[in-house]
Design a protein around this motif. Structure first.
Motif, mmCIF file in Angstrom:
data_model
loop_
_atom_site.group_PDB
_atom_site.id
_atom_site.type_symbol
_atom_site.label_atom_id
_atom_site.label_comp_id
_atom_site.label_asym_id
_atom_site.label_seq_id
_atom_site.Cartn_x
_atom_site.Cartn_y
_atom_site.Cartn_z
ATOM 1 N N TYR A 73 -20.293 -9.452 11.187
ATOM 2 C CA TYR A 73 -19.620 -9.448 12.483
ATOM 3 C C TYR A 73 -18.096 -9.431 12.359
ATOM 4 N N HIS A 74 -17.600 -9.639 11.154
ATOM 5 C CA HIS A 74 -16.158 -9.701 10.966
ATOM 6 C C HIS A 74 -15.683 -8.627 9.993
ATOM 7 N N THR A 75 -14.434 -8.246 10.181
ATOM 8 C CA THR A 75 -13.802 -7.231 9.354
ATOM 9 C C THR A 75 -12.718 -7.878 8.517
ATOM 10 N N ASN A 76 -12.634 -7.507 7.261
ATOM 11 C CA ASN A 76 -11.552 -7.930 6.395
ATOM 12 C C ASN A 76 -10.505 -6.825 6.374
ATOM 13 N N LEU A 77 -9.279 -7.195 6.077
ATOM 14 C CA LEU A 77 -8.209 -6.218 5.939
ATOM 15 C C LEU A 77 -7.796 -6.151 4.479
ATOM 16 N N VAL A 78 -7.640 -4.940 3.965
ATOM 17 C CA VAL A 78 -7.282 -4.731 2.565
ATOM 18 C C VAL A 78 -5.929 -4.019 2.519
ATOM 19 N N ILE A 79 -4.988 -4.636 1.819
ATOM 20 C CA ILE A 79 -3.666 -4.047 1.614
ATOM 21 C C ILE A 79 -3.648 -3.500 0.196
ATOM 22 N N ASN A 127 -7.089 -14.190 14.888
ATOM 23 C CA ASN A 127 -7.384 -13.031 15.714
ATOM 24 C C ASN A 127 -7.038 -11.748 14.955
ATOM 25 N N LEU A 128 -8.060 -10.957 14.654
ATOM 26 C CA LEU A 128 -7.874 -9.723 13.890
ATOM 27 C C LEU A 128 -6.946 -8.751 14.601
ATOM 28 N N PHE A 129 -7.080 -8.626 15.912
ATOM 29 C CA PHE A 129 -6.260 -7.707 16.698
ATOM 30 C C PHE A 129 -4.774 -8.013 16.517
ATOM 31 N N TYR A 130 -4.396 -9.286 16.647
ATOM 32 C CA TYR A 130 -2.990 -9.667 16.506
ATOM 33 C C TYR A 130 -2.523 -9.564 15.056
ATOM 34 N N LEU A 131 -3.402 -9.846 14.120
ATOM 35 C CA LEU A 131 -3.042 -9.700 12.703
ATOM 36 C C LEU A 131 -2.746 -8.236 12.382
ATOM 37 N N ASN A 190 5.132 -2.467 9.129
ATOM 38 C CA ASN A 190 4.863 -1.240 8.359
ATOM 39 C C ASN A 190 4.120 -1.517 7.062
ATOM 40 N N ILE A 191 3.172 -2.448 7.115
ATOM 41 C CA ILE A 191 2.334 -2.756 5.960
ATOM 42 C C ILE A 191 1.025 -1.995 6.134
ATOM 43 N N SER A 192 0.743 -1.081 5.215
ATOM 44 C CA SER A 192 -0.472 -0.277 5.281
ATOM 45 C C SER A 192 -1.678 -1.120 4.876
ATOM 46 N N TYR A 193 -2.778 -0.899 5.562
ATOM 47 C CA TYR A 193 -4.011 -1.624 5.264
ATOM 48 C C TYR A 193 -5.203 -0.777 5.680
ATOM 49 N N THR A 194 -6.363 -1.156 5.199
ATOM 50 C CA THR A 194 -7.610 -0.547 5.637
ATOM 51 C C THR A 194 -8.539 -1.662 6.087
ATOM 52 N N GLN A 195 -9.517 -1.304 6.902
ATOM 53 C CA GLN A 195 -10.526 -2.267 7.334
ATOM 54 C C GLN A 195 -11.734 -2.163 6.426
ATOM 55 N N TRP A 249 -12.157 -13.063 6.268
ATOM 56 C CA TRP A 249 -12.608 -14.045 7.258
ATOM 57 C C TRP A 249 -13.334 -15.185 6.556
ATOM 58 N N SER A 250 -12.881 -16.417 6.795
ATOM 59 C CA SER A 250 -13.468 -17.597 6.155
ATOM 60 C C SER A 250 -14.460 -18.309 7.060
ATOM 61 N N GLY A 251 -14.623 -17.835 8.263
ATOM 62 C CA GLY A 251 -15.446 -18.515 9.246
ATOM 63 C C GLY A 251 -14.590 -19.155 10.321
ATOM 64 N N GLU A 252 -13.312 -19.383 10.011
ATOM 65 C CA GLU A 252 -12.375 -19.960 10.974
ATOM 66 C C GLU A 252 -11.076 -19.175 11.062
ATOM 67 N N THR A 253 -10.600 -18.696 9.911
ATOM 68 C CA THR A 253 -9.331 -17.967 9.859
ATOM 69 C C THR A 253 -9.437 -16.840 8.835
ATOM 70 N N TYR A 254 -8.420 -16.004 8.838
ATOM 71 C CA TYR A 254 -8.308 -14.969 7.810
ATOM 72 C C TYR A 254 -7.494 -15.537 6.654
ATOM 73 N N GLU A 255 -8.127 -15.735 5.506
ATOM 74 C CA GLU A 255 -7.453 -16.233 4.311
ATOM 75 C C GLU A 255 -6.883 -15.060 3.532
ATOM 76 N N LEU A 256 -5.727 -15.291 2.932
ATOM 77 C CA LEU A 256 -5.138 -14.289 2.058
ATOM 78 C C LEU A 256 -5.749 -14.473 0.677
#
Length: 125
Positions: free
Chosen positions: A38-44, A13-17, A25-30, A56-63
């Motif tokens: 349809y999905h957004t990645n987060l960039v630190i 869930n992107l919202f909870y992530l 306090n980890i800065s990131y951008t979308q 987004w891998s199709g099921e989860t957000y992979e690091l």
């Protein structure tokens, strides 16, 4: 030569992530996913230009990270553990609120654990 590592996570869930990253306090951008509009990645961002991504891998957000250029305060395992702990707390709070519970206390303890107290009043007479 760069060698990107894809670490599987349970973050679905992107919202909870995002809430977990904010709490730490980890800065990131979308960034819109290249493979899925349809999905957004987060960039630190990292100062060396080798950014960390949650993709987004199709099921989860992979690091996704190049381990040779890791520049965070913690080793990657601790980094993921800290995010996972906050993510779990955010999921518990968010899903409990859907059932009428309200958070009363959210405390980070000196041993690294979190204390979360929720309450719900029974309005039935």
């Amino acid at each position: 030569m760069s060698h990107f590592t894809h670490m599987k996570t349970r973050f679905q869930n992107l919202f909870y992530l995002e809430k977990a990253l904010n709490r730490l306090n980890i800065s990131y951008t979308q960034q819109l996913s290249n493979s899925d509009s349809y999905h957004t990645n987060l960039v630190i961002p990292q100062s060396n230009g080798y950014d960390i991504q949650f993709c987004w891998s199709g099921e989860t957000y992979e690091l996704v990270v190049d381990m040779s250029f890791w520049e965070q305060l913690y080793p990657i395992e601790n980094f993921i553990d800290k995010i996972a702990q906050q993510y779990a707390g955010e999921v518990i709070i968010g899903e409990s609120q859907k059932m009428g519970f309200q958070p009363v206390k959210y405390q980070q303890n000196s041993d690294g654990s979190n204390t979360l107290i929720l309450e719900r009043w029974n309005n039935d007479k």
